[in-house]
Design a protein around this motif. Sequence first.
Motif, PDB file in Angstrom:
ATOM      1  N   GLU A  30       6.583   5.862  -7.066  1.00 13.18           N
ATOM      2  CA  GLU A  30       6.548   5.683  -5.624  1.00 13.18           C
ATOM      3  C   GLU A  30       5.964   4.317  -5.292  1.00 13.18           C
ATOM      4  OE1 GLU A  30       4.173   8.971  -4.343  1.00 13.18           O
ATOM      5  OE2 GLU A  30       5.885  10.346  -4.258  1.00 13.18           O
ATOM      6  N   ASN A  31       6.245   3.836  -4.094  1.00 11.93           N
ATOM      7  CA  ASN A  31       5.716   2.549  -3.643  1.00 11.93           C
ATOM      8  C   ASN A  31       5.121   2.701  -2.253  1.00 11.93           C
ATOM      9  OD1 ASN A  31       6.660   0.239  -5.641  1.00 11.93           O
ATOM     10  ND2 ASN A  31       8.337   1.719  -5.504  1.00 11.93           N
ATOM     11  N   VAL A  84       0.405   1.591  10.366  1.00 13.78           N
ATOM     12  CA  VAL A  84       1.412   2.573   9.960  1.00 13.78           C
ATOM     13  C   VAL A  84       1.545   2.517   8.444  1.00 13.78           C
ATOM     14  CG1 VAL A  84       3.784   3.357  10.256  1.00 13.78           C
ATOM     15  CG2 VAL A  84       2.610   2.196  12.141  1.00 13.78           C
ATOM     16  N   THR A  85       1.398   3.653   7.789  1.00 14.63           N
ATOM     17  CA  THR A  85       1.493   3.709   6.335  1.00 14.63           C
ATOM     18  C   THR A  85       2.511   4.766   5.919  1.00 14.63           C
ATOM     19  OG1 THR A  85      -0.366   5.268   6.269  1.00 14.63           O
ATOM     20  CG2 THR A  85      -0.880   2.938   5.952  1.00 14.63           C
ATOM     21  N   ALA A  86       3.112   4.550   4.764  1.00 12.69           N
ATOM     22  CA  ALA A  86       4.111   5.496   4.261  1.00 12.69           C
ATOM     23  C   ALA A  86       4.299   5.277   2.769  1.00 12.69           C
ATOM     24  CB  ALA A  86       5.434   5.344   4.995  1.00 12.69           C
ATOM     25  N   THR A  87       5.024   6.196   2.149  1.00 13.64           N
ATOM     26  CA  THR A  87       5.327   6.122   0.721  1.00 13.64           C
ATOM     27  C   THR A  87       6.835   6.154   0.522  1.00 13.64           C
ATOM     28  OG1 THR A  87       3.274   7.261   0.139  1.00 13.64           O
ATOM     29  CG2 THR A  87       5.011   7.225  -1.522  1.00 13.64           C
ATOM     30  N   MET A  88       7.354   5.158  -0.185  1.00  8.86           N
ATOM     31  CA  MET A  88       8.777   5.127  -0.546  1.00  8.86           C
ATOM     32  C   MET A  88       8.974   5.898  -1.840  1.00  8.86           C
ATOM     33  SD  MET A  88      10.274   1.309   0.165  1.00  8.86           S
ATOM     34  CE  MET A  88      11.837   1.732  -0.594  1.00  8.86           C
ATOM     35  N   PHE A  98      12.046   9.215   6.244  1.00 11.63           N
ATOM     36  CA  PHE A  98      10.793   9.694   5.667  1.00 11.63           C
ATOM     37  C   PHE A  98       9.723   9.723   6.751  1.00 11.63           C
ATOM     38  CE2 PHE A  98      11.184   5.156   5.119  1.00 11.63           C
ATOM     39  CZ  PHE A  98       9.957   4.658   5.527  1.00 11.63           C
ATOM     40  N   ASP A  99       8.647  10.464   6.490  1.00 11.98           N
ATOM     41  CA  ASP A  99       7.534  10.562   7.439  1.00 11.98           C
ATOM     42  C   ASP A  99       6.617   9.352   7.322  1.00 11.98           C
ATOM     43  OD1 ASP A  99       8.594  13.017   8.014  1.00 11.98           O
ATOM     44  OD2 ASP A  99       7.135  14.150   6.827  1.00 11.98           O
ATOM     45  N   VAL A 100       6.027   8.947   8.437  1.00 13.41           N
ATOM     46  CA  VAL A 100       5.045   7.868   8.413  1.00 13.41           C
ATOM     47  C   VAL A 100       3.755   8.356   9.075  1.00 13.41           C
ATOM     48  CG1 VAL A 100       6.807   6.076   8.461  1.00 13.41           C
ATOM     49  CG2 VAL A 100       5.824   6.866  10.602  1.00 13.41           C
ATOM     50  N   THR A 101       2.648   7.829   8.603  1.00 12.62           N
ATOM     51  CA  THR A 101       1.333   8.160   9.159  1.00 12.62           C
ATOM     52  C   THR A 101       0.861   7.027  10.062  1.00 12.62           C
ATOM     53  OG1 THR A 101       0.752   9.446   7.198  1.00 12.62           O
ATOM     54  CG2 THR A 101      -1.060   8.738   8.607  1.00 12.62           C
ATOM     55  N   VAL A 102       0.388   7.378  11.246  1.00 12.84           N
ATOM     56  CA  VAL A 102      -0.045   6.403  12.253  1.00 12.84           C
ATOM     57  C   VAL A 102      -1.541   6.589  12.482  1.00 12.84           C
ATOM     58  CG1 VAL A 102       0.276   5.607  14.616  1.00 12.84           C
ATOM     59  CG2 VAL A 102       2.228   6.507  13.337  1.00 12.84           C
ATOM     60  N   PRO A 120       7.975  -2.912  11.422  1.00 11.49           N
ATOM     61  CA  PRO A 120       8.409  -3.303  10.078  1.00 11.49           C
ATOM     62  C   PRO A 120       7.357  -2.854   9.051  1.00 11.49           C
ATOM     63  CG  PRO A 120       8.371  -5.179  11.601  1.00 11.49           C
ATOM     64  CD  PRO A 120       7.616  -4.071  12.243  1.00 11.49           C
ATOM     65  N   LEU A 121       7.806  -2.226   7.990  1.00  8.35           N
ATOM     66  CA  LEU A 121       6.903  -1.768   6.943  1.00  8.35           C
ATOM     67  C   LEU A 121       7.123  -2.613   5.687  1.00  8.35           C
ATOM     68  CD1 LEU A 121       7.251   2.107   7.406  1.00  8.35           C
ATOM     69  CD2 LEU A 121       5.475   0.583   8.306  1.00  8.35           C
ATOM     70  N   LYS A 122       6.056  -3.234   5.222  1.00  6.71           N
ATOM     71  CA  LYS A 122       6.145  -4.186   4.119  1.00  6.71           C
ATOM     72  C   LYS A 122       5.515  -3.625   2.847  1.00  6.71           C
ATOM     73  CE  LYS A 122       5.899  -8.170   7.250  1.00  6.71           C
ATOM     74  NZ  LYS A 122       5.182  -9.429   7.559  1.00  6.71           N
ATOM     75  N   GLY A 123       6.003  -4.140   1.717  1.00  6.08           N
ATOM     76  CA  GLY A 123       5.416  -3.820   0.430  1.00  6.08           C
ATOM     77  C   GLY A 123       4.355  -4.839   0.062  1.00  6.08           C
ATOM     78  N   VAL A 124       3.811  -4.707  -1.149  1.00  8.81           N
ATOM     79  CA  VAL A 124       2.748  -5.617  -1.583  1.00  8.81           C
ATOM     80  C   VAL A 124       3.273  -7.042  -1.753  1.00  8.81           C
ATOM     81  CG1 VAL A 124       3.116  -5.205  -4.052  1.00  8.81           C
ATOM     82  CG2 VAL A 124       0.827  -5.813  -3.216  1.00  8.81           C
TER      83      VAL A 124
END
Length: 348
Positions: A30-31, A84-88, A98-102, A120-124
Amino acid sequence: MKYILLLILFFSILNATKISDVSNIVGVRENQIIGYSLVVGLKKTGDGTTSKFTLQSISNMLKAMNIDMNPIDIKSKNVAAVVVTATMKPFARQGDKFDVTVSSIGDAKSLEGGTLLMTPLKGVDGKIYALAQGAVSIGGLNSRGAGSESHPTAGVVFNGGFIEREINIDLFHQQYATLSLKESGFKNAVSIQKAINNYYHTQVAVAMDSRSIKLKRPQNRSMIEFLAEVQEIDMNYQPKNKIIINERTGTIVAGVNIELKPVVLTHGDITIKIVEQKKLSKPEGSISVDKNLVIGLNENEVYTKDGTTTVANLVRSLQKLGASPKDIISILEAMKSAGSISAELKVI
């Protein structure tokens, strides 16, 4: 500190378990992704004027819509700044939801009833992998007092995230793959190697170290078929002996067969004697737990016959002597320091 709970769980050694339960496929993971945005539509429960970043964000958003507004002039309390955080998931494809946490980062009182603006949701690596938007649900709160109380400054947007950029993992064309044990151990790594090679009757797996097993795809299998079969193979798995102690709650979790080596220990008015005895001492008022373990209630002592016993027996004995969870935890920690316990002792 008051201890109110003592729990002993007994684990039996598992003779067989599936490889998928104790290992991961390297590269299949997961990411985590993250973004910053605004939640609007709140009922005067948003950030106040002290959250300068919220006012600046509102100003920037309006400016993008050709409305020039000075942050100082914005007095709305219907907006809250959020992270906003989430897991790919692995192999996520464009358009997958997918669900996102706010979570609020300002001084908002509640996100109830709000709507998350496009985020926009970004990776590392700083690249945008997904977008998120939708109604925020904080759940649980009932104006009549029914249901569980919610945490109003954090919520979830169900199916509010959309994958925009895929993370390519090309397993199909690969000749090799690697398994990674969730808990390192040379014996378990070799056990997986033997189980896989025995299943295919050829050398397709090699243990590289205490955690990694390299796999070579058989000629008559695709990599996907091969990994699917490997994950379902049973192997002899031996978990490490551990004693987990939660000092805050007084909880002890220990394996049933963890042995204690000879030791003499005194804690308060309790004495523990784990020594070699040809004839087990049975003083007046004693209780026999089994043929090798006796509790001397009058003397507050524990006796063993063969110079060893288990953590489970010791804890039961200490309970009968009236020892509190705090006392039992202190005794186990002291015995570990003295070398009487060889298993790993972890305090959380």
